[in-house]
Design an enzyme around this catalytic site. Structure first.
Site, mmCIF file in Angstrom:
data_model
loop_
_atom_site.group_PDB
_atom_site.id
_atom_site.type_symbol
_atom_site.label_atom_id
_atom_site.label_comp_id
_atom_site.label_asym_id
_atom_site.label_seq_id
_atom_site.Cartn_x
_atom_site.Cartn_y
_atom_site.Cartn_z
ATOM 1 N N CYS A 2 -0.244 -15.153 2.188
ATOM 2 C CA CYS A 2 -1.102 -16.231 2.685
ATOM 3 C C CYS A 2 -0.439 -16.857 3.905
ATOM 4 O O CYS A 2 0.740 -16.610 4.164
ATOM 5 C CB CYS A 2 -1.273 -17.320 1.633
ATOM 6 S SG CYS A 2 -1.930 -16.717 0.072
ATOM 7 N N ARG A 27 -2.557 -13.010 7.760
ATOM 8 C CA ARG A 27 -1.828 -13.115 6.489
ATOM 9 C C ARG A 27 -2.766 -13.275 5.293
ATOM 10 O O ARG A 27 -2.335 -13.179 4.139
ATOM 11 C CB ARG A 27 -0.857 -14.296 6.530
ATOM 12 C CG ARG A 27 0.197 -14.175 7.608
ATOM 13 C CD ARG A 27 1.149 -15.341 7.563
ATOM 14 N NE ARG A 27 1.895 -15.380 6.314
ATOM 15 C CZ ARG A 27 3.014 -14.716 6.082
ATOM 16 N NH1 ARG A 27 3.535 -13.955 7.017
ATOM 17 N NH2 ARG A 27 3.618 -14.807 4.912
ATOM 18 N N TRP A 74 -5.008 -15.026 0.685
ATOM 19 C CA TRP A 74 -5.278 -13.665 0.236
ATOM 20 C C TRP A 74 -4.971 -13.721 -1.260
ATOM 21 O O TRP A 74 -3.809 -13.760 -1.660
ATOM 22 C CB TRP A 74 -4.371 -12.694 0.950
ATOM 23 C CG TRP A 74 -4.765 -11.260 0.800
ATOM 24 C CD1 TRP A 74 -5.396 -10.669 -0.243
ATOM 25 C CD2 TRP A 74 -4.530 -10.217 1.751
ATOM 26 N NE1 TRP A 74 -5.577 -9.338 -0.008
ATOM 27 C CE2 TRP A 74 -5.054 -9.031 1.211
ATOM 28 C CE3 TRP A 74 -3.941 -10.167 3.001
ATOM 29 C CZ2 TRP A 74 -4.989 -7.813 1.871
ATOM 30 C CZ3 TRP A 74 -3.867 -8.953 3.646
ATOM 31 C CH2 TRP A 74 -4.398 -7.784 3.095
ATOM 32 N N ASN A 100 2.257 -20.278 -0.324
ATOM 33 C CA ASN A 100 2.248 -18.818 -0.187
ATOM 34 C C ASN A 100 3.287 -18.283 -1.166
ATOM 35 O O ASN A 100 4.402 -18.793 -1.204
ATOM 36 C CB ASN A 100 2.633 -18.455 1.258
ATOM 37 C CG ASN A 100 2.909 -16.983 1.441
ATOM 38 O OD1 ASN A 100 2.266 -16.148 0.810
ATOM 39 N ND2 ASN A 100 3.852 -16.650 2.298
ATOM 40 N N GLY A 101 2.917 -17.265 -1.958
ATOM 41 C CA GLY A 101 3.893 -16.679 -2.887
ATOM 42 C C GLY A 101 3.373 -16.673 -4.307
ATOM 43 O O GLY A 101 2.173 -16.866 -4.540
ATOM 44 N N GLU A 476 4.135 14.305 7.953
ATOM 45 C CA GLU A 476 4.058 12.968 8.537
ATOM 46 C C GLU A 476 5.035 12.820 9.709
ATOM 47 O O GLU A 476 4.698 12.240 10.742
ATOM 48 C CB GLU A 476 4.329 11.920 7.440
ATOM 49 C CG GLU A 476 4.325 10.471 7.884
ATOM 50 C CD GLU A 476 3.014 9.991 8.496
ATOM 51 O OE1 GLU A 476 2.017 10.723 8.484
ATOM 52 O OE2 GLU A 476 3.017 8.873 9.044
ATOM 53 N N LYS A 480 3.811 11.943 13.479
ATOM 54 C CA LYS A 480 4.311 10.767 14.219
ATOM 55 C C LYS A 480 4.857 11.198 15.574
ATOM 56 O O LYS A 480 4.599 10.558 16.587
ATOM 57 C CB LYS A 480 5.426 10.037 13.450
ATOM 58 C CG LYS A 480 5.043 9.204 12.286
ATOM 59 C CD LYS A 480 4.329 7.916 12.604
ATOM 60 C CE LYS A 480 2.838 8.116 12.598
ATOM 61 N NZ LYS A 480 2.141 8.093 11.351
ATOM 62 N N GLU A 483 2.009 12.212 17.984
ATOM 63 C CA GLU A 483 1.169 11.084 18.390
ATOM 64 C C GLU A 483 1.771 10.259 19.510
ATOM 65 O O GLU A 483 1.081 9.883 20.442
ATOM 66 C CB GLU A 483 0.975 10.128 17.200
ATOM 67 C CG GLU A 483 -0.105 10.488 16.259
ATOM 68 C CD GLU A 483 -0.308 9.388 15.233
ATOM 69 O OE1 GLU A 483 0.642 9.098 14.474
ATOM 70 O OE2 GLU A 483 -1.404 8.825 15.190
ATOM 71 N N HIS A 499 7.149 32.999 6.531
ATOM 72 C CA HIS A 499 5.947 33.842 6.622
ATOM 73 C C HIS A 499 5.278 33.717 7.988
ATOM 74 O O HIS A 499 4.097 34.053 8.132
ATOM 75 C CB HIS A 499 4.968 33.472 5.507
ATOM 76 C CG HIS A 499 5.551 33.696 4.138
ATOM 77 N ND1 HIS A 499 5.651 34.942 3.569
ATOM 78 C CD2 HIS A 499 6.121 32.838 3.273
ATOM 79 C CE1 HIS A 499 6.240 34.837 2.375
ATOM 80 N NE2 HIS A 499 6.537 33.569 2.185
ATOM 81 N N LYS A 599 -7.034 3.425 17.084
ATOM 82 C CA LYS A 599 -6.450 2.977 15.811
ATOM 83 C C LYS A 599 -7.371 3.326 14.659
ATOM 84 O O LYS A 599 -6.933 3.773 13.615
ATOM 85 C CB LYS A 599 -6.197 1.468 15.873
ATOM 86 C CG LYS A 599 -5.619 0.865 14.591
ATOM 87 C CD LYS A 599 -4.238 1.422 14.302
ATOM 88 C CE LYS A 599 -3.678 0.969 12.977
ATOM 89 N NZ LYS A 599 -2.608 1.877 12.503
HETATM 90 O O1 M6R Z 1 -7.467 3.856 8.863
HETATM 91 P P1 M6R Z 1 -7.223 5.182 8.193
HETATM 92 O O2 M6R Z 1 -6.030 5.186 7.320
HETATM 93 O O3 M6R Z 1 -8.442 5.695 7.485
HETATM 94 O O4 M6R Z 1 -6.931 6.178 9.386
HETATM 95 C C1 M6R Z 1 -6.733 7.536 9.170
HETATM 96 C C2 M6R Z 1 -6.146 8.207 10.383
HETATM 97 O O5 M6R Z 1 -6.999 8.065 11.477
HETATM 98 C C3 M6R Z 1 -4.781 7.619 10.736
HETATM 99 O O6 M6R Z 1 -3.877 7.727 9.667
HETATM 100 C C4 M6R Z 1 -4.181 8.346 11.946
HETATM 101 O O7 M6R Z 1 -3.855 9.666 11.611
HETATM 102 C C5 M6R Z 1 -2.964 7.579 12.454
HETATM 103 N N1 M6R Z 1 -3.022 7.486 13.871
HETATM 104 C C6 M6R Z 1 -1.673 8.194 12.038
HETATM 105 O O8 M6R Z 1 -0.572 7.572 12.587
#
Ligand code: M6R
Length: 604
Positions: A2, A27, A74, A100-101, A476, A480, A483, A499, A599
């Protein structure tokens, strides 16, 4: 999580409180409220919804008075209702309070207060603090707070007013953040620094169990014994944009550093020493099969979930790319639980997959970070990861929140399906509680990763290899890197590499192995390292602290602390996130704005 904001000075408090709340809305945004002292009386306005909506409904900012406290919520204790929204009051001494908490011993304290005649109006733990302070009030709000602290257990940050001391705010904290903004003829209290920066750059970081009293003319600080302290005032030099980033150069780095909190916030209210609390899934305990749908990083967390749910809870689990699932005419029956995982809760493919599943009769449980998002609204059951807003396009802390939620689900299913006994549940919760400190340790030791990034930055390709529960971490890590640094990288199961991809290996190719101890594939991965080494690959190992066997096999080793095999992936991912970040910066790219990426992908 919060947000708290407070003002005391000579200006009208209402507009300042609303403006402060807007800065803290990340928050918590299920309800909000403010209390001021107006002509010697406490005046409160609060409601459910986002701050803008509440402002339209009850005109928060037009409340009179030059001293006030504000809160955005929240919900953790008690549902999202107008009554449960803060501030909470105890009327004998005109107390109003925002918090908050979580107060862990709230039911004991509540029982004691009820025996003294206090009547409780809400389902929150916060009301306990208000009445407790009231019960100790003997003419000094500060002394009443000091007395109350002795009886409170748990994590808290709060700010409190009494109509009997109309020019004063008293604030305290334990484990939850709270800062004091020191102004000229006015002072502020807030959950974080950006909320006060429009008014002052002089800030006091309250320490655990310190108590601050704020008036228009000064700030006094006390330790819990009542001894007066000299406030340590810091001058904030960040500009507005940096302030939003908490002083970090990029959101991505800030969010990587917020991961210890992503763990504690997501588990807040969901664990005790011996049990995991997920009452939302009570009707789903005899599910026959789980299908996880997600995209990108969320899909990777789903793969870890698959491993955990099958291994511990023995529930057959499949993980599907949401974008493929809906075009496959999937077989779904009433015993199938579809779990949609999404940070944003708005990813078009995940939303469409979830709708498809619902149409076919599945129950849908969503694991979502963004409260009130489309996926959260349309799911039958929603479990929120409480990683806080993720602004960086590359997902980091949301991933950690998702894996933690899948871990909690796994233990809950395992226990309720009689596959884990109480001791095993206790052990798994103990492991979980170690995690925030272990993550922090990796963050503190990041220098080595930064140095490695300088060498890595000149490469054009990379391979990431892992097995079992670490295979999704290889995926992952590679995602990263791609990206944010635009280096081509592939994640692969370490044994599958022979393979095909092994044909790519030469001395120019960095090959990152995730080879943490405690995993049953550990020895096998050591053999896979040898295979790559004999082809001249440059090997970087993410290995456990204290593991000597890996020495001599890898060219470079990044060490991570040891936890259980189920939680080690959350430690192994940290160096990979940091590596990607530093490589991107080294190559001159802005990791917060990777080209071609959004995003939230709200188109198919
Ligand atoms: O908001 P979401 O978790 O549904 O998004 C899924 C993907 O678009 C998201 O994880 C994307 O791969 C990121 N850019 C990864 O860093």
């Amino acid at each position: 999580m919060c947000g708290i904001f407070g003002y005391v000075g000579n200006r009208q408090a209402g507009p300042l409180l609303v403006e402060g709340l807007k800065k803290l809305e990340y928050r918590g945004y299920d309800s909000a409220g403010i209390a001021t002292i107006n002509n010697g009386e406490i005046e409160i306005r609060k409601d459910v919804g986002k701050i803008e909506e509440i402002e339209r409904k009850v005109a928060l900012s037009s409340v009179g008075g030059t001293v006030g406290i504000a809160h955005c919520r929240w919900a953790t204790h008690g549902g999202v209702t107008q009554k449960n929204a803060h501030p909470h009051v105890s009327l004998k001494n005109g107390i109003s309070l925002v918090h908050n908490g979580i107060i862990e011993n709230f039911s004991d304290v509540k029982a004691r207060l009820e025996a003294k005649g206090y009547h409780f109006e809400t389902e929150t733990d916060t009301e306990v603090i208000a009445h407790l302070i009231d019960s100790h009030y003997r003419g000094s709000l500060k002394d009443a707070v000091l007395a109350a602290l002795k009886e409170l257990e748990g994590a808290y940050a709060f700010a409190v007013l009494s109509s009997k001391e109309p020019g004063t705010i008293v604030a305290s904290r334990n484990e939850c953040p709270l800062i004091i903004g020191v102004g000229k003829g006015e002072n502020f209290v807030a959950s974080d620094v950006p909320a006060v920066l429009a008014h002052t750059r002089e800030v006091v970081y309250l320490k655990n169990q310190e108590v601050a009293t704020l008036t228009a003319t000064g700030v006094e600080l006390f330790e819990k014994t009542g001894k007066k302290l000299r406030p340590d005032v810091h001058h904030i030099t960040w500009d507005a944009a940096q302030a939003e980033k908490g002083g970090f150069p990029h959101y991505m780095l800030k969010e990587i550093f917020e991961q210890p909190f992503a763990v504690t916030e997501t588990t807040e209210g969901r664990i005790s020493d011996h049990e995991v609390l997920i009452p939302e899934i009570e009707q789903l305990l005899d599910v026959k099969r789980i299908i996880i749908v997600a995209c990108g990083t969320s899909w990777h967390s789903g793969l870890i979930g698959e491993f955990m749910l099958e291994e511990v809870a023995r529930i057959p689990t499949e993980v599907e790319y949401a974008s493929e699932f809906r075009y496959r005419n999937p077989i779904i029956d009433t015993g199938t639980l579809v779990v949609a995982i999404s940070q944003s809760g708005e990813t078009a493919d995940t939303l469409a997959a979830m709708r498809e599943a619902k149409e076919k009769g599945a129950t849908v449980l969503a694991i979502v970070n963004a409260v009130g998002s489309s996926i959260a609204r349309e799911a039958d059951v929603v479990l929120y990861t409480k990683a806080g807003p993720e602004i960086g396009v590359a997902s980091t802390k949301a991933f950690v929140g998702q894996v933690i939620m899948l871990y909690l689900l796994t233990i809950h299913f395992g226990w309720r399906r009689h596959l884990l006994d109480e001791q095993q549940v206790r052990n798994r919760i103990r492991d979980l509680r170690l995690l925030p400190l272990q993550i922090q340790q990796i963050l503190d030791e990041r220098e080595e990763i930064r140095k490695l990034a300088k060498r890595f930055a000149t490469r054009s390709n990379a391979l990431y290899l892992g097995r079992g529960i670490n295979y999704p971490i290889a995926l992952e890590g590679a995602l990263k890197l791609k990206e944010v640094s635009y280096i081509h990288a592939e994640g692969y199961p370490a044994a599958e590499m022979k393979h095909g991809p092994i044909a790519l290996v030469d001395k120019e190719m960095p090959v990152v192995f995730i080879v943490t101890k405690d995993d049953r594939t550990y020895k096998k991965v050591l053999s896979n390292i040898q295979e790559v080494k004999s082809r001249g690959g440059h090997i970087i190992a993410i290995a456990s602290k204290g593991d000597k066997e890996v020495n001599g096999t890898a060219d470079e080793i990044l060490r991570v602390p040891r936890n259980s095999y189920l939680l080690n992936p959350l430690l192994a991912v940290l160096p990979l996130q940091l590596l990607s970040y530093y490589v991107a910066v080294e190559r001159g790219f802005d990791p917060d704005k990777p080209k071609n990426l959004a995003k939230s992908v709200t188109v198919e």
